[in-house]
Each structure stands twice: as structure tokens, then as C-alpha cells.
Design a protein around this motif. Sequence first.
Motif, PDB file in Angstrom:
ATOM      1  N   TYR A  16      85.497  41.705 119.055  1.00 43.29           N
ATOM      2  CA  TYR A  16      84.176  42.317 119.217  1.00 43.29           C
ATOM      3  C   TYR A  16      83.209  41.551 118.335  1.00 43.29           C
ATOM      4  CZ  TYR A  16      80.674  46.033 119.578  1.00 43.29           C
ATOM      5  OH  TYR A  16      79.546  46.746 119.827  1.00 43.29           O
ATOM      6  N   TYR A  30      72.877  39.819 114.721  1.00 43.35           N
ATOM      7  CA  TYR A  30      71.827  40.542 114.028  1.00 43.35           C
ATOM      8  C   TYR A  30      70.685  39.574 113.761  1.00 43.35           C
ATOM      9  CZ  TYR A  30      74.596  44.720 112.870  1.00 43.35           C
ATOM     10  OH  TYR A  30      75.325  45.884 112.933  1.00 43.35           O
ATOM     11  N   GLY A  37      66.039  44.441 106.121  1.00 42.18           N
ATOM     12  CA  GLY A  37      67.464  44.379 106.414  1.00 42.18           C
ATOM     13  C   GLY A  37      67.708  43.849 107.809  1.00 42.18           C
ATOM     14  N   PRO A  38      68.919  43.379 108.079  1.00 40.55           N
ATOM     15  CA  PRO A  38      69.254  42.902 109.429  1.00 40.55           C
ATOM     16  C   PRO A  38      69.120  44.026 110.450  1.00 40.55           C
ATOM     17  CG  PRO A  38      70.922  42.225 107.834  1.00 40.55           C
ATOM     18  CD  PRO A  38      70.038  43.202 107.137  1.00 40.55           C
ATOM     19  N   ASN A  59      89.225  46.912 111.022  1.00 36.31           N
ATOM     20  CA  ASN A  59      88.362  48.002 110.608  1.00 36.31           C
ATOM     21  C   ASN A  59      87.199  47.559 109.732  1.00 36.31           C
ATOM     22  OD1 ASN A  59      87.982  50.718 111.090  1.00 36.31           O
ATOM     23  ND2 ASN A  59      88.798  51.308 109.105  1.00 36.31           N
ATOM     24  N   PHE A  98      83.716  44.417 109.612  1.00 41.17           N
ATOM     25  CA  PHE A  98      83.029  43.291 110.219  1.00 41.17           C
ATOM     26  C   PHE A  98      82.969  42.131 109.241  1.00 41.17           C
ATOM     27  CE2 PHE A  98      81.509  44.587 114.272  1.00 41.17           C
ATOM     28  CZ  PHE A  98      81.390  45.962 114.231  1.00 41.17           C
ATOM     29  N   PHE A 109      80.807  38.668 108.574  1.00 46.79           N
ATOM     30  CA  PHE A 109      79.539  38.049 108.932  1.00 46.79           C
ATOM     31  C   PHE A 109      79.553  36.557 108.617  1.00 46.79           C
ATOM     32  CE2 PHE A 109      76.333  41.312 109.932  1.00 46.79           C
ATOM     33  CZ  PHE A 109      77.057  42.461 109.670  1.00 46.79           C
ATOM     34  N   GLY A 110      78.793  35.816 109.415  1.00 48.01           N
ATOM     35  CA  GLY A 110      78.528  34.428 109.098  1.00 48.01           C
ATOM     36  C   GLY A 110      77.419  34.330 108.065  1.00 48.01           C
ATOM     37  N   TYR A 129      76.722  45.828 101.417  1.00 50.33           N
ATOM     38  CA  TYR A 129      76.889  44.402 101.625  1.00 50.33           C
ATOM     39  C   TYR A 129      76.156  43.647 100.526  1.00 50.33           C
ATOM     40  CZ  TYR A 129      78.377  45.154 106.512  1.00 50.33           C
ATOM     41  OH  TYR A 129      79.039  45.533 107.665  1.00 50.33           O
ATOM     42  N   LEU A 148      76.569  37.333 104.401  1.00 50.36           N
ATOM     43  CA  LEU A 148      76.726  38.764 104.177  1.00 50.36           C
ATOM     44  C   LEU A 148      78.190  39.096 103.943  1.00 50.36           C
ATOM     45  CD1 LEU A 148      74.395  40.449 106.810  1.00 50.36           C
ATOM     46  CD2 LEU A 148      74.349  40.830 104.359  1.00 50.36           C
ATOM     47  N   LEU A 159      80.928  42.133 102.987  1.00 40.52           N
ATOM     48  CA  LEU A 159      81.136  43.575 102.868  1.00 40.52           C
ATOM     49  C   LEU A 159      81.786  43.875 101.518  1.00 40.52           C
ATOM     50  CD1 LEU A 159      81.095  46.403 104.190  1.00 40.52           C
ATOM     51  CD2 LEU A 159      83.413  45.903 105.003  1.00 40.52           C
ATOM     52  N   TYR A 183      82.876  50.436 102.022  1.00 43.50           N
ATOM     53  CA  TYR A 183      82.251  51.389 102.924  1.00 43.50           C
ATOM     54  C   TYR A 183      82.936  52.747 102.862  1.00 43.50           C
ATOM     55  CZ  TYR A 183      85.617  50.605 106.783  1.00 43.50           C
ATOM     56  OH  TYR A 183      86.732  50.509 107.573  1.00 43.50           O
ATOM     57  N   LEU A 191      86.702  54.075 102.295  1.00 46.87           N
ATOM     58  CA  LEU A 191      87.705  53.591 103.245  1.00 46.87           C
ATOM     59  C   LEU A 191      88.184  52.188 102.905  1.00 46.87           C
ATOM     60  CD1 LEU A 191      86.801  54.722 106.864  1.00 46.87           C
ATOM     61  CD2 LEU A 191      88.300  55.763 105.178  1.00 46.87           C
ATOM     62  N   ASP A 192      87.294  51.404 102.367  1.00 44.45           N
ATOM     63  CA  ASP A 192      87.646  50.020 102.054  1.00 44.45           C
ATOM     64  C   ASP A 192      86.705  49.514 100.978  1.00 44.45           C
ATOM     65  OD1 ASP A 192      88.729  47.228 104.061  1.00 44.45           O
ATOM     66  OD2 ASP A 192      87.930  47.159 102.030  1.00 44.45           O
ATOM     67  N   SER A 235      87.647  57.091 114.780  1.00 42.22           N
ATOM     68  CA  SER A 235      88.076  56.478 113.525  1.00 42.22           C
ATOM     69  C   SER A 235      87.717  55.007 113.462  1.00 42.22           C
ATOM     70  CB  SER A 235      89.595  56.636 113.363  1.00 42.22           C
ATOM     71  OG  SER A 235      90.260  55.998 114.438  1.00 42.22           O
ATOM     72  N   ILE A 257      85.481  51.377 113.635  1.00 40.94           N
ATOM     73  CA  ILE A 257      84.378  50.866 112.811  1.00 40.94           C
ATOM     74  C   ILE A 257      83.293  50.253 113.675  1.00 40.94           C
ATOM     75  CG2 ILE A 257      85.180  48.503 112.500  1.00 40.94           C
ATOM     76  CD1 ILE A 257      83.722  50.836 109.810  1.00 40.94           C
ATOM     77  N   ARG A 258      83.478  50.233 114.981  1.00 41.02           N
ATOM     78  CA  ARG A 258      82.545  49.519 115.844  1.00 41.02           C
ATOM     79  C   ARG A 258      81.352  50.406 116.157  1.00 41.02           C
ATOM     80  NH1 ARG A 258      86.769  46.245 119.635  1.00 41.02           N
ATOM     81  NH2 ARG A 258      87.876  45.373 117.862  1.00 41.02           N
ATOM     82  N   ILE A 259      80.565  50.563 115.133  1.00 43.15           N
ATOM     83  CA  ILE A 259      79.396  51.397 115.293  1.00 43.15           C
ATOM     84  C   ILE A 259      78.173  50.554 114.973  1.00 43.15           C
ATOM     85  CG2 ILE A 259      80.631  53.498 114.704  1.00 43.15           C
ATOM     86  CD1 ILE A 259      79.472  53.303 111.899  1.00 43.15           C
ATOM     87  N   GLU A 260      77.045  50.959 115.526  1.00 44.81           N
ATOM     88  CA  GLU A 260      75.826  50.242 115.202  1.00 44.81           C
ATOM     89  C   GLU A 260      75.441  50.567 113.770  1.00 44.81           C
ATOM     90  OE1 GLU A 260      72.641  50.893 117.882  1.00 44.81           O
ATOM     91  OE2 GLU A 260      71.231  49.678 116.729  1.00 44.81           O
ATOM     92  N   GLN A 261      75.212  49.545 112.996  1.00 45.83           N
ATOM     93  CA  GLN A 261      74.859  49.717 111.600  1.00 45.83           C
ATOM     94  C   GLN A 261      73.358  49.518 111.440  1.00 45.83           C
ATOM     95  OE1 GLN A 261      77.453  47.517 108.854  1.00 45.83           O
ATOM     96  NE2 GLN A 261      78.879  47.250 110.543  1.00 45.83           N
ATOM     97  N   PHE A 297      70.533  48.878 108.774  1.00 50.60           N
ATOM     98  CA  PHE A 297      70.447  48.351 107.416  1.00 50.60           C
ATOM     99  C   PHE A 297      69.183  48.822 106.711  1.00 50.60           C
ATOM    100  CE2 PHE A 297      73.739  45.071 106.784  1.00 50.60           C
ATOM    101  CZ  PHE A 297      74.292  45.045 108.048  1.00 50.60           C
TER     102      PHE A 297
END
Lengths: 112, 117
Positions: free
Chosen positions: A32, A36, A43-44, A98, A100, A102-103, B35, B43, B45, B48, B55-56, B100, B102-106, B108
Motif C-alpha cells: 500500500y 503526500y 504539515g503534509p 503496521n 508507514f 516515508f521517503g 514523526y 519523515l 515515525l 504512535y 502501539l509502536d 486494527s 494502520i491504513r488510515i488517512e493521517q 498532519f
Amino acid sequence: DQQVKQNSPSLSVQEGRISILNCDYTNSMFDYFLWYKKYPAEGPTFLISISSIKDKNEDGRFTVFLNKSAKHLSLHIVPSQPGDSAVYFCAASASLFNKFYFGSGTKLNVKP
Amino acid sequence: DARVTQTPRHKVTEMGQEVTMRCQPILGHNTVFWYRQTMMQGLELLAYFRNRAPLDDSGMPKDRFSAEMPDATLATLKIQPSEPRDSAVYFCASGLAETSGIRIEQFFGPGTRLTVL
């Protein structure tokens, strides 16, 4: 070790022409991908995404292409506009990871 | 309109000082990300939270960084003691995860630009 790479720190394009931003990844588990856009002092903001079950996703002037065999994705902006001038980040994730990745971003400058 | 807010927007401090950055996620969002943006790494992480539970935080230097969510409207990132290499822009993002995954729109926030002298 960066798993998502944007090897072009900057790109300059004439207004009206096509902008092509590239992104490479190393982990074959990624399935996936997102792009951005980031303006200075902000922010992005989410632009477009693609799942690995597709090789293309289009939204208006923005199209993302995914080449899984080459582990490469690209963002096409047609036609480019001065308001598109920003830093573009690609990001990738895998259901197992779980998170992402980023580049480092590509700064696009669209000249009037 | 709903936005992620971050304070302060800019912070200049001296090496060894404690720095606390705050984030107010969008009301109703259950996932909060921290981030760090640097010139070299892009960027990264740091940590979160989902429903206020961490969680991480594997991306965060544990010896000097800590992240918490005292309540659903506040997330904090603390550096103690700060070092010049911590100079970066720190972004908070929030999103709504219905599963559960993580593929959600974030969404910022505008970021906190930290300079450690």
C-alpha cells in the motif's frame, strides 16, 4: 537503512507540462502506497494512494503508477500548475508491519 | 474546520534542557502519530498511539524521548535531555482507525520546529 527512497531531491518543471516524481522501495512486502504534498510551514497533506492490486490510480490531474516488479512508483501531475510547487513525499506500508515508511521527499518547482 | 494543532510552533533551547511538544488531535480520532523530519532521513515515525495506548515506539530513542497521551485530546512528546542532533521539525498526525489496521488517512499538524543549540 531507508526502505523508501526518493532519489531526486528537487525537480523543476514548466507550467502546463508534466511533472513526474519517482519513488523506489526495497521491501517486497509493501502493498500500500501513498503520496503526500507539503507546503512550507505546514504539515503534509494526503494526495493519492494505490494498493498493490492495481498498477494505476487516477484522481484529476494526479496519477500514481505502480511497478511491483521494479519496486517503483511514480506520481504524474498533468498539467503542472504553479500551485503544485511543494515537497512531495511517498510512503509505503505492509499489513504485517503496521506502520508507514516515508521517503525523504522531492521538492517540485513549477515555473510560470 | 477540524485540524491537528501543535504547540509550540518554534522552540529554541540549549543542549541539556527538557523540551515538551504538545499535540491536540482532531476530535474523534483514535490514532495519533509522532514523526520527525530531518534533511537526511525525511519523515521518520517515532511513535504512535491507538485509543491512547502506545502501539509502536520503536523509532524513538528510549533513553531521552518519551511520548504519552494523558487524555484523548492531548499527546505529548518529551525530550530530556535535548541534544543538538534532535534539531528537526516534529509532526503530529491523527486519524480514525475503524479496524486494527494502520491504513488510515493521517491528518498532519503544522509541526514544531526545534532547534537545540
